[in-house]
Design an enzyme around this catalytic site. Structure first.
Site, short mmCIF file in Angstrom:
data_model
loop_
_atom_site.label_atom_id
_atom_site.label_comp_id
_atom_site.label_asym_id
_atom_site.label_seq_id
_atom_site.Cartn_x
_atom_site.Cartn_y
_atom_site.Cartn_z
N MET A 1 -12.17 4.31 0.55
CA MET A 1 -12.73 4.58 1.89
C MET A 1 -13.46 5.90 1.78
SD MET A 1 -9.43 3.25 3.99
CE MET A 1 -8.41 3.30 2.52
N MET B 1 -9.13 8.12 0.58
CA MET B 1 -9.92 8.51 1.76
C MET B 1 -10.50 9.90 1.56
SD MET B 1 -7.26 7.31 4.68
CE MET B 1 -6.37 5.76 4.56
N MET C 1 -10.96 -5.94 6.75
CA MET C 1 -10.10 -4.95 7.41
C MET C 1 -9.63 -5.51 8.76
SD MET C 1 -9.84 -2.48 5.32
CE MET C 1 -8.80 -1.49 6.40
N GLY D 1 0.14 1.81 9.79
CA GLY D 1 0.94 1.70 11.00
C GLY D 1 0.18 1.31 12.26
N ASP E 1 -6.31 -6.51 5.14
CA ASP E 1 -5.73 -5.16 5.05
C ASP E 1 -5.62 -4.52 6.43
OD1 ASP E 1 -4.86 -2.67 4.31
OD2 ASP E 1 -6.71 -2.08 3.29
N GLY E 2 -4.37 -4.29 6.85
CA GLY E 2 -4.13 -3.54 8.07
C GLY E 2 -3.28 -4.29 9.08
N GLY E 3 -2.15 -3.70 9.44
CA GLY E 3 -1.31 -4.28 10.49
C GLY E 3 -0.61 -5.56 10.10
N SER F 1 3.15 -0.07 6.09
CA SER F 1 4.32 0.24 6.92
C SER F 1 5.33 -0.91 7.00
CB SER F 1 3.88 0.66 8.32
OG SER F 1 3.00 -0.29 8.88
N GLY G 1 -8.24 4.22 7.91
CA GLY G 1 -7.90 5.63 8.08
C GLY G 1 -6.41 5.90 8.16
N HIS H 1 -8.68 0.96 -3.06
CA HIS H 1 -9.46 0.80 -1.83
C HIS H 1 -10.16 2.12 -1.53
CE1 HIS H 1 -9.36 -0.27 2.76
NE2 HIS H 1 -10.57 -0.13 2.29
N SER I 1 0.85 -1.19 0.00
CA SER I 1 0.00 0.00 0.00
C SER I 1 0.88 1.24 0.00
CB SER I 1 -0.89 0.02 1.25
OG SER I 1 -1.30 1.34 1.53
N ASP J 1 -4.92 3.56 -1.33
CA ASP J 1 -5.92 3.90 -0.31
C ASP J 1 -6.48 5.30 -0.56
OD1 ASP J 1 -5.92 1.59 1.45
OD2 ASP J 1 -3.84 2.13 1.88
N HIS K 1 -1.61 -1.41 -3.97
CA HIS K 1 -2.83 -1.07 -3.24
C HIS K 1 -2.85 0.45 -3.01
CE1 HIS K 1 -6.04 -2.07 -0.27
NE2 HIS K 1 -5.53 -1.08 0.44
C1 DX5 Z 1 -5.95 1.63 6.25
C2 DX5 Z 1 -5.59 1.27 4.83
C3 DX5 Z 1 -4.52 0.26 4.75
C4 DX5 Z 1 -3.21 0.76 5.29
C5 DX5 Z 1 -2.38 -0.39 5.76
O1 DX5 Z 1 -7.00 2.51 6.25
O2 DX5 Z 1 -6.71 0.74 4.16
O3 DX5 Z 1 -4.37 -0.21 3.42
O4 DX5 Z 1 -2.50 1.48 4.31
O5 DX5 Z 1 -1.29 0.09 6.49
P1 DX5 Z 1 -0.40 -0.87 7.39
O6 DX5 Z 1 0.00 -2.05 6.56
O7 DX5 Z 1 0.74 -0.03 7.84
O8 DX5 Z 1 -1.29 -1.28 8.53
ZN ZN Z 2 -6.30 -0.28 2.24
#
Ligand code: DX5
Ligand code: ZN
Length: 225
Positions: free
Chosen positions: A70, A39, A139, A147, A177-179, A200, A144, A68, A10, A37, A35
């Site tokens: 959002m 927003m 998710m 990291g 997606d996420g963490g 991240s 949002g 993605h 991402s 993002d 990917h």
């Molecule tokens: C969060 C995004 C994710 C984000 C992931 O809102 O949709 O795609 O960039 O970031 P990491 O991999 O650092 O959690």
């Molecule tokens: Zn995402």
């Protein structure tokens, strides 16, 4: 689990001042998707980027662009993101009353249709829609920010979706997606994920994109402990 798990870096954690270079590094390191993002400051508190960035990235990579969204009422914008070069168009179940219509529109343009669910949304909202979807994003953080810490409650949802998709004989991808890190990536894969997003863990100051991608790939190859 079916086949190799794809990594979807991402760009949210990339250095935006040298975005093209960072995307090329991710491609060279074996990314499956890029990917992106998006927003809107309404569905999530943050405003990130829009179609001009998608167009710019389209010019520097052959990889599918995994968009993605959002954003509230994504039906107002999916066409623009397809025009900009998006390949997989993912919208949030919580952001629209018209998931089915959007999925039909996206597939009608020859693109791949995705639906995303927040940590608090059950997989059951997608049950009747799965035949219309090429991808589901589970998710594993609240959308949002990059990291954040991985939410373990995503794993049973991935397992349940894997059962539903396999029982129906579908090829729908399950993206987490996420963490995502080298520590939890194998667990996500074992639960049934076929695509893993990482911001991240790929774009950071600790190591190069190539080194970070290698770490993730090696962890996946070693499997869940
Ligand atoms: C969060 C995004 C994710 C984000 C992931 O809102 O949709 O795609 O960039 O970031 P990491 O991999 O650092 O959690
Ligand atoms: Zn995402």
């Amino acid at each position: 689990m079916t086949g190799a798990v794809k990594l979807a870096p991402s760009i949210l954690s990339a250095d935006f001042a040298r975005l093209g270079e960072q995307v090329r590094e991710a491609e060279a390191a074996g990314a499956g998707y890029i990917h992106i993002d998006v927003m809107d400051g309404r569905f999530v508190p943050v405003i990130s980027l829009g179609t001009p960035i998608v167009e710019a990235i389209r010019r520097v990579t052959e990889l599918p662009l995994d968009i993605h969204l959002m954003i509230e009422q994504p039906e107002r914008h999916v066409g623009a993101f397809m025009d900009a070069g998006g390949d997989v168009i993912n919208v949030h179940a919580e952001a629209t009353r018209h998931l089915h219509r959007i999925a039909r529109e996206v597939r009608g343009r020859g693109k791949l249709a995705g639906a995303c669910i927040n940590p608090g949304t059950p997989v059951s909202v997608l049950e009747s829609l799965l035949p219309e979807l090429d991808q589901v994003i589970v998710m594993s953080v609240n959308p949002g920010w990059s990291g954040q810490k991985f939410i373990e409650g995503a794993l049973p949802k991935v397992r349940r979706l894997r059962e539903m998709i396999d029982e129906a004989g579908l090829a729908t991808e399950i993206e987490v997606d996420g963490g995502v890190t080298a520590e939890n990536a194998p667990v996500c894969a074992a639960a049934g994920a076929s695509v893993l997003v990482a911001a991240s863990a790929v774009f950071n100051d600790h190591a190069s994109v190539a080194e970070n991608m290698s770490r993730l790939k090696e962890a996946l190859a070693a499997g869940a402990k």
